[in-house]
Design a protein around this motif. Sequence first.
Motif, PDB file in Angstrom:
ATOM      1  N   ALA A 185       1.013  -1.161   0.030  1.00 47.62           N
ATOM      2  CA  ALA A 185       0.107  -0.291   0.343  1.00 47.62           C
ATOM      3  C   ALA A 185       0.869   0.649  -0.150  1.00 47.62           C
ATOM      4  O   ALA A 185       0.525   2.541  -0.449  1.00 47.62           O
ATOM      5  CB  ALA A 185      -0.899   0.550   1.308  1.00 47.62           C
ATOM      6  N   GLU A 186       1.801   1.452   0.241  1.00 44.41           N
ATOM      7  CA  GLU A 186       3.182   2.487   0.409  1.00 44.41           C
ATOM      8  C   GLU A 186       3.285   2.295  -0.779  1.00 44.41           C
ATOM      9  O   GLU A 186       4.761   3.409  -1.424  1.00 44.41           O
ATOM     10  CB  GLU A 186       4.007   2.400   1.926  1.00 44.41           C
ATOM     11  N   LEU A 187       3.723   1.760  -1.408  1.00 46.45           N
ATOM     12  CA  LEU A 187       4.392   0.908  -2.675  1.00 46.45           C
ATOM     13  C   LEU A 187       4.283   2.696  -3.787  1.00 46.45           C
ATOM     14  O   LEU A 187       5.573   3.344  -4.434  1.00 46.45           O
ATOM     15  CB  LEU A 187       4.198   0.092  -4.082  1.00 46.45           C
ATOM     16  N   PRO A 188       3.217   3.177  -3.817  1.00 48.82           N
ATOM     17  CA  PRO A 188       3.204   4.444  -4.679  1.00 48.82           C
ATOM     18  C   PRO A 188       4.019   5.749  -4.351  1.00 48.82           C
ATOM     19  O   PRO A 188       4.398   6.196  -5.137  1.00 48.82           O
ATOM     20  CB  PRO A 188       2.211   5.085  -4.494  1.00 48.82           C
ATOM     21  N   ALA A 189       4.510   6.007  -3.036  1.00 50.89           N
ATOM     22  CA  ALA A 189       5.519   6.965  -2.745  1.00 50.89           C
ATOM     23  C   ALA A 189       6.993   6.150  -3.209  1.00 50.89           C
ATOM     24  O   ALA A 189       7.378   7.151  -3.728  1.00 50.89           O
ATOM     25  CB  ALA A 189       5.459   6.826  -1.250  1.00 50.89           C
ATOM     26  N   THR A 190       7.327   4.863  -3.093  1.00 49.38           N
ATOM     27  CA  THR A 190       8.041   4.601  -3.431  1.00 49.38           C
ATOM     28  C   THR A 190       8.484   4.443  -4.481  1.00 49.38           C
ATOM     29  O   THR A 190       9.902   4.960  -5.490  1.00 49.38           O
ATOM     30  CB  THR A 190       8.431   3.331  -3.352  1.00 49.38           C
ATOM     31  N   LEU A 191       8.181   4.074  -5.061  1.00 51.16           N
ATOM     32  CA  LEU A 191       7.831   4.484  -7.021  1.00 51.16           C
ATOM     33  C   LEU A 191       7.907   5.576  -7.776  1.00 51.16           C
ATOM     34  O   LEU A 191       8.603   6.245  -8.388  1.00 51.16           O
ATOM     35  CB  LEU A 191       7.053   3.797  -8.075  1.00 51.16           C
ATOM     36  N   ALA A 219      -7.674  11.770   2.956  1.00 47.96           N
ATOM     37  CA  ALA A 219      -7.860  10.093   2.425  1.00 47.96           C
ATOM     38  C   ALA A 219      -7.864   8.817   3.896  1.00 47.96           C
ATOM     39  O   ALA A 219      -8.540   7.954   3.261  1.00 47.96           O
ATOM     40  CB  ALA A 219      -7.226   9.603   1.512  1.00 47.96           C
ATOM     41  N   GLU A 220      -7.087   9.292   4.819  1.00 52.15           N
ATOM     42  CA  GLU A 220      -7.705   8.334   5.480  1.00 52.15           C
ATOM     43  C   GLU A 220      -8.560   8.186   6.091  1.00 52.15           C
ATOM     44  O   GLU A 220      -9.127   6.931   7.077  1.00 52.15           O
ATOM     45  CB  GLU A 220      -6.143   8.701   6.682  1.00 52.15           C
ATOM     46  N   GLY A 221      -9.633   9.095   5.891  1.00 50.15           N
ATOM     47  CA  GLY A 221     -10.831   8.720   6.455  1.00 50.15           C
ATOM     48  C   GLY A 221     -11.593   7.491   5.331  1.00 50.15           C
ATOM     49  O   GLY A 221     -12.850   7.698   5.989  1.00 50.15           O
ATOM     50  N   ALA A 222     -11.558   7.888   4.366  1.00 47.59           N
ATOM     51  CA  ALA A 222     -12.230   7.100   3.300  1.00 47.59           C
ATOM     52  C   ALA A 222     -12.135   5.537   3.300  1.00 47.59           C
ATOM     53  O   ALA A 222     -11.299   5.194   4.121  1.00 47.59           O
ATOM     54  CB  ALA A 222     -10.915   7.874   2.457  1.00 47.59           C
ATOM     55  N   ALA A 223     -12.803   5.039   2.883  1.00 42.16           N
ATOM     56  CA  ALA A 223     -13.340   4.104   2.803  1.00 42.16           C
ATOM     57  C   ALA A 223     -11.972   3.419   1.998  1.00 42.16           C
ATOM     58  O   ALA A 223     -11.844   2.044   2.396  1.00 42.16           O
ATOM     59  CB  ALA A 223     -14.662   3.572   2.841  1.00 42.16           C
ATOM     60  N   SER A 224     -12.115   3.959   0.616  1.00 40.19           N
ATOM     61  CA  SER A 224     -11.551   3.084  -0.167  1.00 40.19           C
ATOM     62  C   SER A 224     -10.212   3.711  -0.151  1.00 40.19           C
ATOM     63  O   SER A 224      -9.450   4.961   0.183  1.00 40.19           O
ATOM     64  CB  SER A 224     -12.200   3.602  -2.233  1.00 40.19           C
ATOM     65  N   TYR A 225      -9.119   2.756  -0.843  1.00 41.43           N
ATOM     66  CA  TYR A 225      -7.722   2.859  -0.350  1.00 41.43           C
ATOM     67  C   TYR A 225      -7.883   3.628  -1.188  1.00 41.43           C
ATOM     68  O   TYR A 225      -6.512   4.002  -1.291  1.00 41.43           O
ATOM     69  CB  TYR A 225      -6.967   1.198  -0.049  1.00 41.43           C
ATOM     70  N   LEU A 226      -7.980   3.733  -2.422  1.00 43.77           N
ATOM     71  CA  LEU A 226      -7.524   4.429  -4.277  1.00 43.77           C
ATOM     72  C   LEU A 226      -6.784   5.714  -4.018  1.00 43.77           C
ATOM     73  O   LEU A 226      -5.993   5.695  -3.971  1.00 43.77           O
ATOM     74  CB  LEU A 226      -8.845   4.427  -5.378  1.00 43.77           C
ATOM     75  N   TRP A 227      -8.152   6.691  -3.331  1.00 42.35           N
ATOM     76  CA  TRP A 227      -7.446   7.833  -2.709  1.00 42.35           C
ATOM     77  C   TRP A 227      -6.664   7.977  -2.180  1.00 42.35           C
ATOM     78  O   TRP A 227      -5.648   9.054  -2.184  1.00 42.35           O
ATOM     79  CB  TRP A 227      -9.002   8.515  -2.369  1.00 42.35           C
TER      80      TRP A 227
END
Length: 509
Positions: free
Chosen positions: A311-317, A356-364
């Motif tokens: 889930a933290e991969l976007p920051a890495t890339l 986004a931390e309070g959103a249900a979906s991880y996408l955001w």
Amino acid sequence: MTLQTSPVGTLSARRRWAALAVLTLAILLLAIDGTVLSLAVPSLTRDLAPTATQILWIGDVYSLALSGLLVVMGTLADRVGRKRLLLVGATAFGLASVLAASASTPEMLIAARLLLGVAGSTIMPSTLSIIRNVFPDPAERTRAIAVWSAAAGGGAALGPLVGGALLEHFWWGSVFVINVPVMVVLVVAGTWLLPESKDPHPGRFDLPSAALSLATVLPFVYAVKHTVSAGVDLLGLACAVVAAAAGTVFVRRQRRLAAPMIDVDLFRTPAFSGAVLANFIGVFALTGLLYFFSQYLQLARGFRPLEAGLAELPATLASIAVVAVVGTAVVRLGRGRTIAVGLLLTAAGLVTVAAAEGAASYLWLGLALVPVGLGVGLAQTVTTDAVVSAVPPHKAGAASGISETAYELGVALGIAVLGSLLTLVYRSSLTLPAGLDGAERAAAEDSLASALAVLPAGAPAAHAAQEAFVGAMQTTSLVAAAVTLLGAVVAWRTIPSPRTVATPARLTA
């Protein structure tokens, strides 16, 4: 081991980039080790039962040791040889990793992390100072530092992914065992590929200066940590006074010495001091958030360790992508504006993360991590280049120590300040239902990890603890965004922005 003392600037292109690959491996491992433990906090909490304060110390004592010793080790590298110090430090790092993996108490793990920090402090200045000497061409050096920075930033973000993959199959100590084979490769490859370099006229190594630098950094970090968590009291004030007094004496001593540990007059140049401050602020915001972000993903969202790492991969890339865009950004915007834009991207990303931390979906949440990784990677690359290019090559170790002290101080204070703020907000907003016994209530008020270790899954008290933690994460993200925005203003106003890739031998105001 035979030391090579021929001019490193005459190395072939193939040898230069091979040396960079070894140095990148070293910094990648150190960066991973700084964040890999974050995903292991829940499992080591079950095994070792640390308190919330001990969890903080396990997280930041590594960076505390690094930040306290980097200037000393950078200066020492200039004297004894950067390659020699790097290889000695790598060996010690592998041995300390074995000790950490076998820890049976929180105190033993804290001590092992301290030793890892001491060993790491001998490696970090050597990597950057060797790059400064191996790549004399400014444009080529900027690209090399971009690769180095991508390894540092990408490694920090890869830490949770590596930790998640290991924790899916092994116990929490595996996040340390993985260091050992990598360090063996580093020592063997470094012995053959790295050139030796050092200051030909270093002067006397000043032990009082080394002691004063430690007496400045360590009490200062502890004073901040203690005050944020316990409030203003005599102990925190005493540590702050000791740090201020030691820092004053240190600066005065450096101005009197013929061969100072740090050329403090560099800080009179706004471009140099602005680059150091911008580097500190960017790392402060990102690392302070990421250390607890992994806990949020596992404990509040219910992700498994490997899922949390992915889930933290976007920051890495995004941080790795900086290598492709940094040259164009510096050409079109100039150095100062590039740093400012990077920090603005980071601030915008942090605000989006809070939403986004309070959103249900991880996408955001995943999309919000992209500008955070890209912005910090861009700012860190250019600020590091600015600092190490401000001094002659034979002083590269000391300059690297300054740059990396800012980096590691940002890591330590980011975890201490933002982590303590998160804990305070969590505790103040936690509303527990009636009927809990004293032990359950105390555990829930200590931390979310402790709460979920004793409360039944899905119970009202567990849900209340998770909601309070999410709210604390959102508040902490917004505070980090505000700090990063301040750093963007500092960079824009203090660091020159000539539109050229080439970096001058010394910065001008």
